[in-house]
Design a protein around this motif. Structure first.
Motif, PDB file in Angstrom:
ATOM      1  N   LEU A  66     -17.493   6.931 -13.730  1.00  0.00           N
ATOM      2  CA  LEU A  66     -17.136   6.174 -14.933  1.00  0.00           C
ATOM      3  C   LEU A  66     -18.317   6.108 -15.905  1.00  0.00           C
ATOM      4  O   LEU A  66     -18.139   6.264 -17.115  1.00  0.00           O
ATOM      5  CB  LEU A  66     -16.683   4.765 -14.559  1.00  0.00           C
ATOM      6  CG  LEU A  66     -16.214   3.878 -15.699  1.00  0.00           C
ATOM      7  CD1 LEU A  66     -14.967   4.462 -16.354  1.00  0.00           C
ATOM      8  CD2 LEU A  66     -15.952   2.477 -15.206  1.00  0.00           C
ATOM      9  N   TYR A  97      -8.781   7.359 -21.312  1.00  0.00           N
ATOM     10  CA  TYR A  97      -7.927   6.561 -20.435  1.00  0.00           C
ATOM     11  C   TYR A  97      -7.310   7.350 -19.283  1.00  0.00           C
ATOM     12  O   TYR A  97      -7.294   6.858 -18.141  1.00  0.00           O
ATOM     13  CB  TYR A  97      -6.874   5.819 -21.250  1.00  0.00           C
ATOM     14  CG  TYR A  97      -7.502   4.713 -22.053  1.00  0.00           C
ATOM     15  CD1 TYR A  97      -8.018   3.590 -21.427  1.00  0.00           C
ATOM     16  CD2 TYR A  97      -7.635   4.816 -23.424  1.00  0.00           C
ATOM     17  CE1 TYR A  97      -8.628   2.585 -22.149  1.00  0.00           C
ATOM     18  CE2 TYR A  97      -8.235   3.822 -24.160  1.00  0.00           C
ATOM     19  CZ  TYR A  97      -8.726   2.703 -23.520  1.00  0.00           C
ATOM     20  OH  TYR A  97      -9.332   1.713 -24.235  1.00  0.00           O
ATOM     21  N   PRO A  98      -6.825   8.563 -19.495  1.00  0.00           N
ATOM     22  CA  PRO A  98      -6.347   9.317 -18.322  1.00  0.00           C
ATOM     23  C   PRO A  98      -7.458   9.621 -17.323  1.00  0.00           C
ATOM     24  O   PRO A  98      -7.235   9.587 -16.110  1.00  0.00           O
ATOM     25  CB  PRO A  98      -5.777  10.608 -18.921  1.00  0.00           C
ATOM     26  CG  PRO A  98      -5.450  10.266 -20.322  1.00  0.00           C
ATOM     27  CD  PRO A  98      -6.458   9.243 -20.741  1.00  0.00           C
ATOM     28  N   MET A 100     -10.121   7.736 -16.819  1.00  0.00           N
ATOM     29  CA  MET A 100     -10.412   6.471 -16.132  1.00  0.00           C
ATOM     30  C   MET A 100      -9.338   6.191 -15.079  1.00  0.00           C
ATOM     31  O   MET A 100      -9.645   5.708 -13.984  1.00  0.00           O
ATOM     32  CB  MET A 100     -10.491   5.320 -17.141  1.00  0.00           C
ATOM     33  CG  MET A 100     -11.755   5.346 -17.960  1.00  0.00           C
ATOM     34  SD  MET A 100     -11.824   4.120 -19.280  1.00  0.00           S
ATOM     35  CE  MET A 100     -11.529   2.609 -18.445  1.00  0.00           C
ATOM     36  N   TRP A 101      -8.084   6.507 -15.388  1.00  0.00           N
ATOM     37  CA  TRP A 101      -6.996   6.302 -14.439  1.00  0.00           C
ATOM     38  C   TRP A 101      -7.192   7.196 -13.213  1.00  0.00           C
ATOM     39  O   TRP A 101      -6.971   6.758 -12.081  1.00  0.00           O
ATOM     40  CB  TRP A 101      -5.654   6.589 -15.122  1.00  0.00           C
ATOM     41  CG  TRP A 101      -4.492   6.368 -14.224  1.00  0.00           C
ATOM     42  CD1 TRP A 101      -3.911   5.187 -13.914  1.00  0.00           C
ATOM     43  CD2 TRP A 101      -3.780   7.362 -13.483  1.00  0.00           C
ATOM     44  NE1 TRP A 101      -2.874   5.380 -13.045  1.00  0.00           N
ATOM     45  CE2 TRP A 101      -2.778   6.716 -12.766  1.00  0.00           C
ATOM     46  CE3 TRP A 101      -3.906   8.745 -13.376  1.00  0.00           C
ATOM     47  CZ2 TRP A 101      -1.906   7.401 -11.944  1.00  0.00           C
ATOM     48  CZ3 TRP A 101      -3.024   9.415 -12.555  1.00  0.00           C
ATOM     49  CH2 TRP A 101      -2.043   8.745 -11.855  1.00  0.00           C
ATOM     50  N   LEU A 102      -7.604   8.443 -13.421  1.00  0.00           N
ATOM     51  CA  LEU A 102      -7.848   9.348 -12.298  1.00  0.00           C
ATOM     52  C   LEU A 102      -9.003   8.865 -11.419  1.00  0.00           C
ATOM     53  O   LEU A 102      -8.934   8.957 -10.189  1.00  0.00           O
ATOM     54  CB  LEU A 102      -8.131  10.762 -12.809  1.00  0.00           C
ATOM     55  CG  LEU A 102      -6.922  11.524 -13.343  1.00  0.00           C
ATOM     56  CD1 LEU A 102      -7.368  12.837 -13.953  1.00  0.00           C
ATOM     57  CD2 LEU A 102      -5.907  11.741 -12.248  1.00  0.00           C
ATOM     58  N   ALA A 104      -9.930   5.714 -11.070  1.00  0.00           N
ATOM     59  CA  ALA A 104      -9.434   4.528 -10.357  1.00  0.00           C
ATOM     60  C   ALA A 104      -8.507   4.933  -9.213  1.00  0.00           C
ATOM     61  O   ALA A 104      -8.574   4.370  -8.110  1.00  0.00           O
ATOM     62  CB  ALA A 104      -8.710   3.596 -11.320  1.00  0.00           C
ATOM     63  N   ARG A 105      -7.654   5.903  -9.451  1.00  0.00           N
ATOM     64  CA  ARG A 105      -6.733   6.360  -8.406  1.00  0.00           C
ATOM     65  C   ARG A 105      -7.512   6.968  -7.243  1.00  0.00           C
ATOM     66  O   ARG A 105      -7.191   6.723  -6.077  1.00  0.00           O
ATOM     67  CB  ARG A 105      -5.774   7.376  -8.998  1.00  0.00           C
ATOM     68  CG  ARG A 105      -4.757   7.870  -8.015  1.00  0.00           C
ATOM     69  CD  ARG A 105      -3.768   8.784  -8.665  1.00  0.00           C
ATOM     70  NE  ARG A 105      -2.938   9.368  -7.620  1.00  0.00           N
ATOM     71  CZ  ARG A 105      -1.936  10.149  -7.850  1.00  0.00           C
ATOM     72  NH1 ARG A 105      -1.600  10.445  -9.083  1.00  0.00           N
ATOM     73  NH2 ARG A 105      -1.238  10.646  -6.859  1.00  0.00           N
ATOM     74  N   TRP A 106      -8.533   7.770  -7.555  1.00  0.00           N
ATOM     75  CA  TRP A 106      -9.357   8.346  -6.496  1.00  0.00           C
ATOM     76  C   TRP A 106     -10.018   7.250  -5.682  1.00  0.00           C
ATOM     77  O   TRP A 106     -10.060   7.323  -4.450  1.00  0.00           O
ATOM     78  CB  TRP A 106     -10.432   9.266  -7.094  1.00  0.00           C
ATOM     79  CG  TRP A 106     -11.402   9.727  -6.056  1.00  0.00           C
ATOM     80  CD1 TRP A 106     -11.252  10.775  -5.199  1.00  0.00           C
ATOM     81  CD2 TRP A 106     -12.659   9.123  -5.726  1.00  0.00           C
ATOM     82  NE1 TRP A 106     -12.333  10.868  -4.369  1.00  0.00           N
ATOM     83  CE2 TRP A 106     -13.216   9.862  -4.664  1.00  0.00           C
ATOM     84  CE3 TRP A 106     -13.354   8.030  -6.219  1.00  0.00           C
ATOM     85  CZ2 TRP A 106     -14.440   9.544  -4.098  1.00  0.00           C
ATOM     86  CZ3 TRP A 106     -14.575   7.716  -5.656  1.00  0.00           C
ATOM     87  CH2 TRP A 106     -15.105   8.465  -4.612  1.00  0.00           C
TER      88      TRP A 106
END
Length: 133
Positions: A66, A97-98, A100-102, A104-106
């Motif tokens: 991040l 944002y995508p 950051m989402w990836l 967070a998902r990881w």
């Protein structure tokens, strides 16, 4: 004659029922790791410390990714022509944002895998009656 009829008849079958071998619980040859943790022994503390270390490693990895993502944005916008309105909106509104989402998902998947590995380590594989902690 009654004796001849009894000898010709098939012997009576008896069914013996009991606890199946699969259902029998064996005594543990060693103290399960779960009791080591609950009794707060040094082995239990080592197990918990290993879980905490792996969770910290996953968290620092996500934080580093991040920071790398957000830290490069000012450099991207400082490039000549990088201050244009369209590039700023694309970088901040669409690309960040995508990613950051990836990240967070990881992180969530890694944390769940760490906990599943830990649970598999401390539970007795023969004990299927309990689903977890």
């Amino acid at each position: 004659m009654a004796e001849e009829q009894q000898s010709c008849a098939a012997p009576r079958r008896e069914v013996v029922t009991g606890v199946s071998r699969a259902a029998r619980r064996r005594a543990a040859a060693h103290a399960p790791a779960r009791s080591e943790i609950s009794e707060q022994t040094t082995v239990g503390a080592t197990y918990v410390r290993a879980l905490m270390r792996s969770q910290l490693r996953a968290g620092l990895g996500a934080l580093g990714a991040l920071a790398l993502l957000v830290g490069t944005l000012p450099l991207l916008l400082a490039l000549p022509g990088g201050g244009s309105g369209a590039l700023v909106w694309v970088a901040l509104g669409v690309a960040v944002y995508p990613l950051m989402w990836l990240i967070a998902r990881w992180y969530v998947r890694r944390a769940e895998r760490n906990e599943a590995d830990f649970t598999g380590l401390v539970t007795d594989p023969k004990d299927t009656s309990e689903a977890g902690w």
